[in-house]
Design a protein around this motif. Structure first.
Motif, short mmCIF file in Angstrom:
data_model
loop_
_atom_site.label_atom_id
_atom_site.label_comp_id
_atom_site.label_asym_id
_atom_site.label_seq_id
_atom_site.Cartn_x
_atom_site.Cartn_y
_atom_site.Cartn_z
N TYR A 1 -0.38 -13.71 -6.31
CA TYR A 1 -1.04 -12.42 -6.54
C TYR A 1 -0.38 -11.33 -5.71
CZ TYR A 1 -4.95 -14.79 -8.88
OH TYR A 1 -5.72 -15.51 -9.76
N ILE A 2 -0.28 -10.15 -6.32
CA ILE A 2 0.16 -8.94 -5.64
C ILE A 2 -1.01 -7.96 -5.63
CG2 ILE A 2 1.79 -7.02 -5.62
CD1 ILE A 2 3.34 -9.52 -5.30
N LEU A 3 -1.48 -7.57 -4.45
CA LEU A 3 -2.53 -6.56 -4.32
C LEU A 3 -1.88 -5.25 -3.89
CD1 LEU A 3 -5.23 -8.60 -2.31
CD2 LEU A 3 -4.74 -8.66 -4.75
N VAL A 4 -2.09 -4.20 -4.66
CA VAL A 4 -1.48 -2.91 -4.37
C VAL A 4 -2.59 -1.88 -4.17
CG1 VAL A 4 0.21 -1.21 -5.12
CG2 VAL A 4 0.44 -3.58 -5.87
N ALA A 5 -2.68 -1.32 -2.98
CA ALA A 5 -3.82 -0.47 -2.61
C ALA A 5 -3.40 0.97 -2.35
CB ALA A 5 -4.51 -1.02 -1.37
N SER A 6 -4.25 1.91 -2.73
CA SER A 6 -4.14 3.33 -2.35
C SER A 6 -2.73 3.89 -2.60
CB SER A 6 -4.52 3.51 -0.87
OG SER A 6 -5.80 2.98 -0.61
N PHE A 7 -2.36 4.01 -3.87
CA PHE A 7 -1.01 4.45 -4.20
C PHE A 7 -1.04 5.35 -5.43
CE2 PHE A 7 -1.77 1.01 -7.05
CZ PHE A 7 -0.99 1.24 -8.17
N HIS A 8 0.08 6.02 -5.66
CA HIS A 8 0.26 6.86 -6.84
C HIS A 8 1.30 6.23 -7.77
CE1 HIS A 8 -1.57 9.74 -4.04
NE2 HIS A 8 -1.97 10.40 -5.10
N ALA A 9 1.00 6.18 -9.06
CA ALA A 9 1.97 5.75 -10.06
C ALA A 9 2.48 6.99 -10.77
CB ALA A 9 1.33 4.78 -11.05
N GLY A 10 3.72 7.38 -10.45
CA GLY A 10 4.21 8.64 -11.01
C GLY A 10 3.47 9.81 -10.42
N ARG A 11 3.06 10.73 -11.28
CA ARG A 11 2.38 11.94 -10.81
C ARG A 11 0.87 11.87 -10.99
NH1 ARG A 11 6.48 16.80 -12.86
NH2 ARG A 11 8.34 16.00 -11.79
N GLY A 12 0.34 10.69 -11.32
CA GLY A 12 -1.09 10.56 -11.50
C GLY A 12 -1.83 10.59 -10.18
N ARG B 1 -14.15 8.16 -15.74
CA ARG B 1 -12.97 9.01 -15.97
C ARG B 1 -11.88 8.65 -14.97
NH1 ARG B 1 -13.21 9.56 -20.59
NH2 ARG B 1 -11.14 10.40 -20.20
N GLN B 2 -12.24 8.31 -13.73
CA GLN B 2 -11.24 7.95 -12.73
C GLN B 2 -10.47 6.70 -13.13
OE1 GLN B 2 -14.11 8.19 -9.25
NE2 GLN B 2 -12.31 9.08 -8.28
N GLU C 1 -4.41 9.13 -7.15
CA GLU C 1 -4.31 7.89 -6.40
C GLU C 1 -5.13 6.78 -7.06
OE1 GLU C 1 -3.99 7.44 -1.85
OE2 GLU C 1 -6.12 7.09 -2.27
N ILE C 2 -4.51 5.61 -7.18
CA ILE C 2 -5.16 4.43 -7.73
C ILE C 2 -5.71 3.61 -6.57
CG2 ILE C 2 -4.81 2.30 -9.04
CD1 ILE C 2 -2.61 3.74 -10.60
N ASP C 3 -6.98 3.23 -6.65
CA ASP C 3 -7.61 2.47 -5.56
C ASP C 3 -6.96 1.11 -5.38
OD1 ASP C 3 -9.34 4.51 -4.98
OD2 ASP C 3 -11.09 3.60 -5.92
N LEU C 4 -6.86 0.36 -6.48
CA LEU C 4 -6.37 -1.01 -6.35
C LEU C 4 -5.77 -1.49 -7.67
CD1 LEU C 4 -6.17 -3.51 -4.51
CD2 LEU C 4 -8.43 -4.19 -5.32
N TYR D 1 0.83 -1.21 0.00
CA TYR D 1 0.00 0.00 0.00
C TYR D 1 0.87 1.26 0.00
CZ TYR D 1 1.09 -0.03 5.01
OH TYR D 1 1.74 -0.04 6.21
N GLY D 2 0.28 2.32 -0.55
CA GLY D 2 0.90 3.64 -0.45
C GLY D 2 0.47 4.30 0.85
N SER D 3 -0.81 4.21 1.15
CA SER D 3 -1.34 4.63 2.44
C SER D 3 -2.36 3.58 2.87
CB SER D 3 -2.02 6.01 2.35
OG SER D 3 -3.07 6.00 1.40
N ARG D 4 -2.38 3.28 4.16
CA ARG D 4 -3.29 2.23 4.63
C ARG D 4 -4.74 2.66 4.44
NH1 ARG D 4 -1.70 -1.83 9.39
NH2 ARG D 4 0.46 -2.20 8.84
N PRO D 5 -5.55 1.86 3.75
CA PRO D 5 -6.96 2.23 3.56
C PRO D 5 -7.68 2.38 4.89
CG PRO D 5 -6.32 0.42 2.10
CD PRO D 5 -5.20 0.61 3.07
N GLU D 6 -8.35 3.51 5.06
CA GLU D 6 -9.09 3.76 6.29
C GLU D 6 -10.57 3.47 6.14
OE1 GLU D 6 -8.23 7.71 7.57
OE2 GLU D 6 -6.10 7.31 7.95
N ASN D 7 -11.05 3.44 4.89
CA ASN D 7 -12.45 3.16 4.63
C ASN D 7 -12.75 1.69 4.92
OD1 ASN D 7 -14.64 2.14 2.63
ND2 ASN D 7 -15.00 4.35 2.77
#
Length: 319
Positions: free
Chosen positions: A34-45, A98-99, A47-50, A7-13
């Protein structure tokens, strides 16, 4: 096989936490890694949920939580309609289509930028187009049956969470074949944190006090593009500087031609300043506010921060 959560930040929801818990428990029984990647930024985009990775597929997911009828399309806000007929905006009025499109573009751009580092792990070539993901808007716990979602079937599909589980197992991209090392390199290159849920166990049950995480040896750049994002400490002595012959080249005026050396001595990693112009700074405990200029040499540990001129790096010696 196994499942990893990063994770980039721990999901609080609570809904996001439930998704990760249920996916983790379900995928444990599957034959793929499997790799699960949560709440992170790829480059300058944004935040990606998952992001979900396996050897032969990438999935980019926009998570939404709804218990009432949904109405939405490719443009404008999506609405949920309560049983009494009153309506509200889903996700604060942002358009999920769009997201997910923005998330997918961000992920693919990051892969193009980092393809050389990903390839370097296993020594095999990849076409960045192979990392084009499957794109899903996923409604948790499921899409209400009377919903009116009109976004077509390509490139984005809206599905309920139960369908996601089947999709992750069944769908694949024939041209993609990632090794486990490459899969595990991706969240590290994204500078994410692994969520250690429990120590791994094979035929022998491990005592948690005896568990030691796998060893890695690398420097990870902290918020700059003055060098490679990740440098692997593959030798016991590494020269650092602006000299093109340096083992680790940092091409920036703040970095001396022959700046420093990192070497392994009696099982410990030591950084030695080579009388550089701007000095070598170290935060042994990993707090940027606690860094200090070293006099001669300084030991490093997992999580330490070391800075050469304007170029700052986190030292990673274990997961």
């Amino acid at each position: 096989m196994t499942v990893e959560i990063w994770y980039g930040s721990r999901p609080e929801n609570v809904g996001e936490q439930n998704v990760l818990i249920e996916l983790y428990n379900f995928l444990q029984s599957q034959p793929d890694h499997y790799i699960l990647v949560a709440s992170f930024h790829a480059g300058r985009g944004h935040e990606i949920d998952l992001l979900i990775l396996k050897a032969n597929a990438c999935f980019v997911i926009e998570l939404k939580h709804a218990w009432n009828k949904l109405i939405g399309g490719k443009e404008g806000p999506w609405q949920y309609v309560r049983p009494d007929g009153t309506a509200g905006m889903l996700g604060g009025g942002r358009n999920p289509y769009r997201q997910i499109r923005d998330s997918s573009f961000g992920w693919q751009a990051w892969c193009r930028d980092q393809i050389a580092e990903i390839e370097r792990v296993a020594g095999q070539k990849h076409d960045p187009k192979q990392f084009e993901p499957f794109e899903y808007i996923v409604i948790y716990p499921d899409i209400p049956s009377d919903s009116q979602i009109n976004i077509g079937e390509h490139p984005v599909k809206a599905i309920g969470f139960p369908q996601l589980r089947t999709t992750l197992v069944m769908r694949s991209q024939p041209t993609l074949c990632l090794t486990r090392e490459e899969l595990q390199a991706i969240p590290r290159l994204l500078q994410l944190t692994r969520w250690h849920i429990e120590p791994p166990s094979d035929t022998v049950k491990l005592d948690k006090n005896d568990y030691k995480p796998p060893v890695v040896r690398m420097l990870v750049a902290r918020g700059h593009n003055l060098s490679a994002l990740v440098f692997h400490l593959e030798k016991d002595a590494i020269t650092i500087g602006r000299d093109p012959q340096s083992d680790f080249l940092i091409d920036d005026p703040s970095v001396s031609y022959n700046y420093a050396e990192i070497k392994q001595v009696n099982g410990r990693w030591i950084v030695h300043d080579l009388r550089s112009t701007n000095g070598t700074c170290v935060s042994f405990g990993g707090d940027p506010g606690m860094e200090r200029a070293i006099e001669g040499q300084n030991a490093l540990k997992n999580g330490s921060i070391v800075r050469f001129g304007q170029a700052s790096y986190t030292v990673l010696l274990s997961e």
